[in-house]
Design an enzyme around this catalytic site. Structure first.
Site, PDB file in Angstrom:
ATOM      1  CG  ASP A 281      -0.389  -0.319   2.469  1.00 45.74           C
ATOM      2  OD1 ASP A 281       0.636  -0.664   2.687  1.00 45.74           O
ATOM      3  OD2 ASP A 281      -0.972   0.492   3.557  1.00 45.74           O
TER       4      ASP A 281
ATOM      5  CG  HIS B  48       5.773  -0.563   9.853  1.00 45.64           C
ATOM      6  ND1 HIS B  48       4.484  -1.015  10.519  1.00 45.64           N
ATOM      7  CD2 HIS B  48       5.406  -0.974   8.612  1.00 45.64           C
ATOM      8  CE1 HIS B  48       3.579  -1.216   9.835  1.00 45.64           C
ATOM      9  NE2 HIS B  48       4.042  -1.112   8.452  1.00 45.64           N
TER      10      HIS B  48
ATOM     11  CG  HIS C  23      -1.408   4.354   6.984  1.00 48.87           C
ATOM     12  ND1 HIS C  23      -1.621   3.152   8.115  1.00 48.87           N
ATOM     13  CD2 HIS C  23      -0.879   4.064   5.963  1.00 48.87           C
ATOM     14  CE1 HIS C  23      -1.159   2.140   7.213  1.00 48.87           C
ATOM     15  NE2 HIS C  23      -0.738   2.458   6.212  1.00 48.87           N
TER      16      HIS C  23
END
Lengths: 301, 301
Positions: free
Chosen positions: A64, A140, A268
């Site tokens: 994405d 992340h 997001h």
């Protein structure tokens, strides 16, 4: 400084939501940040001139955030682009793009320059006389960087009446604007502050997506003009943050508060929610100056 | 048999035009053919149930025919798909998809099975009790296959009054439907044609994109129900066909005529033209039964 949001939703492109992509206009640059599937159509829809994009920054290799890149690189070729394109992103990105070009037997006719990132520390990755771009290492599931865009200090502004009055040769005007004191035609040292005005304050933009709540970024983004911080979830789903390494709106606001930024933009968003007001409410409980990203809108600062 | 056109334009996705992708519904199958960027959004827009797609056919590795595949494969994961997905396409496709999954550390939770194609001759690549799929080798700038979908012969239909009248045991009904003569309870041989009706005719669909005019495909697509043949250009731009290995509407119609197909659908239009009526006019001068593809429409046959 203008920020065009092309997409600000997580995970999958849908009929009315686009994955992450944005264009930052700063000091005559047009920086593309992330490039989810459909970005080239979003660029068209938002009437952004493709050809002005010379630098693309990819935060990480989740789809994405970059599945639209190969299509854009390809379209630039079809549009007979000739100017250089610089792509900054995690190691591996070059291999993905080059493999697909090899298979299509369609190399770009323009210079395509990859700057692959591997450092876990913030580094300066772009600099000219107007702007610097630094990475912001994020926390992340895979190797991820945010990006910090900072204008270089602006020149002071000449008070033209004052310099004439002070009998200063034109050759020294630039020195004055840069903050130096200079001697006038009579040999007297003139304080630059007396014949110039304060420079416009520098602006800065920090893009931080995707990341779990992590205070280690605070020194890097201290006092930025605008912070875009991901807020995938609302507090009721906070438990998902640990597993997926994402943040809530409250997390984003807490970072904004501690970093003493001027403005926070949330984005997001998980597509599980209907509407995004809850994000603003939860963030504003911690930090006042909060904006919500939305596909297709622009912010000027 | 139903054909859903998700995209029928060449080269780049734009605000109102989508690159090649279509869904063929045939005998309870839902076959996805090509998968340009934005296909998953087009599937949503056209309300096609993602989960029913179990087989994806990719003609060739130019971006406008497959850049949407990685996103779709990824979205299937996010939607917790568990059923097998079979992908048929040129060698190299597996490497592209696997590399991107490796970099994202996100393997599919469902079985993903690649069938890589390398043969320059037509081959049977899928078969069950209802349908066969064969490749149609095409003549393009890189290795390219069209695909031929053929229903298997249908059973004859039982004339229930006639079989009762003829005193035939039920155990023989299937034999009759399959075209065998059987003995009745009195030991007399009964002609199956006397107690059954003709089977429904089989339907077939040939997808031929991208290709230069090439008569060698005619024996493979002879008498198909529907031929989708690319017509990137109009006659005034025929000179471009040689260089780019594409066809004009007239080329497509000539193939349709020589192959004696029932219906020709034109597609893969260059976005250089405003409007597509010219394609129909030029094709109809050669072959009468011509339809124009259009993003978001369906044809039933």
């Amino acid at each position: 400084m203008k920020l065009n949001i092309l997409g600000c939703h997580s995970a999958t492109p849908r009929t009315n939501t686009n994955p992450t992509s944005q264009v930052l206009e700063i000091k005559n640059h047009m920086f593309l940040i992330d490039c989810g599937e459909g970005t080239q159509v979003q660029l068209r829809r938002n009437k952004i001139k493709f050809s002005r994009i010379k630098h693309i920054f990819i935060s990480h290799l989740h789809g994405d955030h970059y599945f639209g890149l190969i299509g854009l690189v390809n379209t630039f070729s079809l549009l007979s682009r000739e100017t250089e394109l610089h792509i900054y992103g995690p190691k591996g990105l070059k291999e993905v793009i080059m493999l697909q070009m090899k298979l299509s037997k369609g190399w770009t006719k323009y210079p395509l320059i990859f700057h692959e990132l591997t450092s876990k520390h913030s580094e300066l990755i772009f600099e000219d006389d107007k702007v610097e771009v630094h990475t912001i290492p994020l926390n992340h599931r895979i190797y991820t960087n945010g990006f910090l865009f900072i204008e270089k200090p602006n020149d002071r502004k000449l008070d033209i009446n004052a310099v004439v009055e002070a009998n200063i040769d034109k050759a020294y005007y630039n020195k004055l604007k840069q903050g130096f004191d200079v001697k006038n035609e009579d040999g007297i040292l003139i304080d630059h502050k007396k014949v110039t005005w304060e420079a416009n304050p520098v602006k800065s933009y920090a893009f931080c997506s995707d990341t779990v709540y992590d205070e280690s970024i605070i020194p890097l983004i201290k006092n930025v003009t605008v912070l875009y911080h991901e807020s995938t979830f609302l507090e009721k789903n906070e438990a998902l943050c640990k597993e997926t390494k994402h943040s809530t709106a409250k997390h984003a606001a807490t970072i904004a508060k501690k970093a003493e930024v001027d403005t926070l933009i949330l984005g997001h968003f998980s597509t599980r929610y209907n509407g995004y007001k809850g994000f603003k409410t939860e963030a504003k409980a911690v930090f006042n100056n909060v904006l919500l990203a939305k596909d297709g809108i622009s912010f000027e600062f």
